[in-house]
Design a protein around this motif. Structure first.
Motif, PDB file in Angstrom:
ATOM      1  N   ASN A  46      18.376  13.694  61.831  1.00  0.00           N
ATOM      2  CA  ASN A  46      17.585  14.729  62.488  1.00  0.00           C
ATOM      3  C   ASN A  46      16.086  14.448  62.468  1.00  0.00           C
ATOM      4  OD1 ASN A  46      19.972  16.882  61.084  1.00  0.00           O
ATOM      5  ND2 ASN A  46      19.780  16.580  63.261  1.00  0.00           N
ATOM      6  N   LEU A  47      15.559  14.066  61.302  1.00  0.00           N
ATOM      7  CA  LEU A  47      14.121  13.850  61.189  1.00  0.00           C
ATOM      8  C   LEU A  47      13.670  12.512  61.762  1.00  0.00           C
ATOM      9  CD1 LEU A  47      13.473  15.290  57.610  1.00  0.00           C
ATOM     10  CD2 LEU A  47      12.569  16.186  59.761  1.00  0.00           C
ATOM     11  N   VAL A  48      14.378  11.445  61.426  1.00  0.00           N
ATOM     12  CA  VAL A  48      13.952  10.112  61.855  1.00  0.00           C
ATOM     13  C   VAL A  48      13.904   9.956  63.376  1.00  0.00           C
ATOM     14  CG1 VAL A  48      14.607   7.669  61.859  1.00  0.00           C
ATOM     15  CG2 VAL A  48      14.567   8.946  59.711  1.00  0.00           C
TER      16      VAL A  48
ATOM     17  N   VAL B 198       3.353   6.776  61.650  1.00  0.00           N
ATOM     18  CA  VAL B 198       2.785   6.200  60.440  1.00  0.00           C
ATOM     19  C   VAL B 198       2.571   7.316  59.432  1.00  0.00           C
ATOM     20  CG1 VAL B 198       0.797   4.996  59.462  1.00  0.00           C
ATOM     21  CG2 VAL B 198       1.686   4.326  61.695  1.00  0.00           C
ATOM     22  N   LEU B 199       3.059   7.133  58.237  1.00  0.00           N
ATOM     23  CA  LEU B 199       3.076   8.190  57.233  1.00  0.00           C
ATOM     24  C   LEU B 199       1.692   8.792  57.009  1.00  0.00           C
ATOM     25  CD1 LEU B 199       4.603   9.808  55.073  1.00  0.00           C
ATOM     26  CD2 LEU B 199       4.145   7.931  53.478  1.00  0.00           C
TER      27      LEU B 199
ATOM     28  N   SER C 184       0.261   9.793  45.327  1.00  0.00           N
ATOM     29  CA  SER C 184      -1.099   9.512  45.826  1.00  0.00           C
ATOM     30  C   SER C 184      -1.109   8.692  47.106  1.00  0.00           C
ATOM     31  CB  SER C 184      -1.930   8.789  44.740  1.00  0.00           C
ATOM     32  OG  SER C 184      -2.053   9.592  43.587  1.00  0.00           O
ATOM     33  N   ILE C 185      -0.015   8.752  47.859  1.00  0.00           N
ATOM     34  CA  ILE C 185       0.013   8.096  49.170  1.00  0.00           C
ATOM     35  C   ILE C 185      -0.679   8.993  50.195  1.00  0.00           C
ATOM     36  CG2 ILE C 185       1.500   7.214  51.005  1.00  0.00           C
ATOM     37  CD1 ILE C 185       3.609   6.653  48.862  1.00  0.00           C
ATOM     38  N   LEU C 186      -0.488  10.298  50.040  1.00  0.00           N
ATOM     39  CA  LEU C 186      -1.143  11.277  50.901  1.00  0.00           C
ATOM     40  C   LEU C 186      -2.063  12.152  50.062  1.00  0.00           C
ATOM     41  CD1 LEU C 186       1.868  12.541  53.078  1.00  0.00           C
ATOM     42  CD2 LEU C 186       0.116  10.882  53.748  1.00  0.00           C
TER      43      LEU C 186
ATOM     44  N   THR D 127       6.011   3.600  57.903  1.00  0.00           N
ATOM     45  CA  THR D 127       6.382   4.715  58.767  1.00  0.00           C
ATOM     46  C   THR D 127       7.079   5.806  57.948  1.00  0.00           C
ATOM     47  OG1 THR D 127       8.555   3.793  59.298  1.00  0.00           O
ATOM     48  CG2 THR D 127       6.702   3.144  60.716  1.00  0.00           C
ATOM     49  N   LEU D 128       7.218   6.969  58.556  1.00  0.00           N
ATOM     50  CA  LEU D 128       7.921   8.056  57.878  1.00  0.00           C
ATOM     51  C   LEU D 128       9.367   7.656  57.596  1.00  0.00           C
ATOM     52  CD1 LEU D 128       8.064  10.972  56.848  1.00  0.00           C
ATOM     53  CD2 LEU D 128       8.690  11.667  59.167  1.00  0.00           C
TER      54      LEU D 128
END
Length: 385
Positions: A95-97, A104-105, A155-157, A64-65
């Motif tokens: 704030n973000l979480v 999912v990232l 290289s995950i995204l 997850t992010l």
């Protein structure tokens, strides 16, 4: 541990990882989808194999992010200052979480991010009293974009979804600068207090808060009347630490005679105060210090300045940092060249000085035009005569 790639469609690859179960000995396969060139797919396959062998493998399809941000925050710990890392961590986790952490990232989309920013502006405050300021949401975007940029490097995204999102517009915060008359009133109000010298250094020398709390007597040159600004102090949850100046460079600041006189008086008074406690003053003492000579935390200077200022009736409610703005504005309005102002303020480039204080320049341009005009008319008159 083995792995290979298989092309599905043009630019789309399956990465297949083969491993043996430690308990049963049976072969297990892990499949990953990847978009990119064949070479990029091969590099991602090698990275995943290394990750598995190292014991830090996380299936991208399940990470997850929130989990990724934890990894990223640990990664950048050595690349930023402790205070900056604290700030990044606070914004990421608080704030973000809550808004995007469960996503999912690899499936995070620009429209999700944009919707999260909209929600933050309306109801993002943790106490439930409304939305976050556009500036805060802008900071959220900057941190998310930086984190996802690292995911691309790893290289995950294949691409950064935050690049396709525009953060809310942030209006430039209006600075409040004191003129000479208001500065004189300010000096009179603060003179009986311990914050008087920091106020003098702010208004007459343009020192930042952390530079004031880091200044030691050995950096005051009584012969030439200069200050050496070589470091600053930064307050973190673990305490106060010394660091380099904001521009990363030391600077030499000439002291106005008024400031030099006040520093001499303060030096004598401080030495007498320490002597009563059985402590001998040295050049390594802090210029602005507690009664026993101990350093003052930057936040404490801010709180004390705000508390004392609140007791005044004829002064605007300004921040300590606005004393620095007052120094810059008074210099430029008085005709001091912007390059000199840049050097005194410690800006890394003159462009920063000109951008911050562009509101002062129109008056300077009119004055310059008038002087050029007067010189030209005098020359024409002389030639005609």
């Amino acid at each position: 541990m083995k792995g290979h790639i298989r092309e599905r469609t043009t630019g789309s690859w399956a990465i297949i990882l083969d491993r043996r179960d430690d308990e049963t000995g049976k072969r297990k396969r892990k499949w990953h989808s990847f978009k990119g060139t064949k070479r990029e797919a091969q590099k991602e396959c090698a990275r995943l194999i290394t990750s598995m062998q190292g014991g830090d493998y996380v299936e991208p399809a399940k990470e997850t992010l929130a989990q990724f941000l934890d990894r990223w925050l640990e990664h950048i710990r050595s690349q930023v200052s402790p205070r900056s890392h604290e700030r990044y961590t606070e914004i990421a986790r608080k704030n973000l979480v809550p808004l995007l952490g469960g996503a999912v990232l690899t499936k995070l989309r620009p429209e999700q991010i944009s919707a999260a920013y909209g929600k933050a502006l309306v109801s993002g405050r943790r106490d439930g009293t409304g939305g976050l300021a556009p500036r805060t949401v802008h900071h959220m975007h900057r941190i998310l974009r930086q984190a996802l940029g690292q995911a691309v490097k790893w290289s995950i995204l294949a691409r950064n979804p935050a690049d396709a999102v525009d953060p809310p517009k942030v209006e430039r915060q209006k600075m409040r600068a004191l003129d000479a008359t208001e500065s004189a009133i300010l000096f009179a109000h603060f003179r009986p207090t311990r914050v008087f010298v920091p106020v003098v250094l702010g208004v007459l020398c343009g020192l930042r808060r952390g530079e004031v709390t880091a200044l030691k007597w050995r950096l005051v040159d009584w012969t030439t009347g200069h200050l050496e600004i070589v470091e600053s102090t930064e307050q973190t949850r673990k305490g106060t630490r010394s660091k380099e100046t904001k521009s990363g460079r030391a600077r030499r600041v000439a002291l106005p005679s008024f400031a030099l006189e006040e520093l001499r008086t303060h030096r004598v008074r401080q030495a007498e105060e320490l002597l009563k406690l059985g402590v001998r003053a040295t050049t390594d003492d802090y210029v602005y210090a507690q009664a026993d000579g101990a350093p003052v935390q930057p936040n404490s200077l801010t709180h004390e300045f705000t508390r004392i200022l609140a007791r005044s009736t004829g002064l605007p409610r300004i921040r300590f940092h606005d004393l620095r703005h007052s120094h810059a504005t008074q210099m430029l309005a008085g005709g001091v060249h912007p390059k000199i102002a840049q050097e005194r303020l410690g800006h890394s480039s003159i462009a920063i000085t000109l951008d911050l204080y562009s509101h002062v320049l129109p008056g300077m341009q009119e004055d310059a035009a008038a002087k050029v005009d007067a010189a030209l008319r005098a020359a024409i008159g002389k030639a005609a005569g």
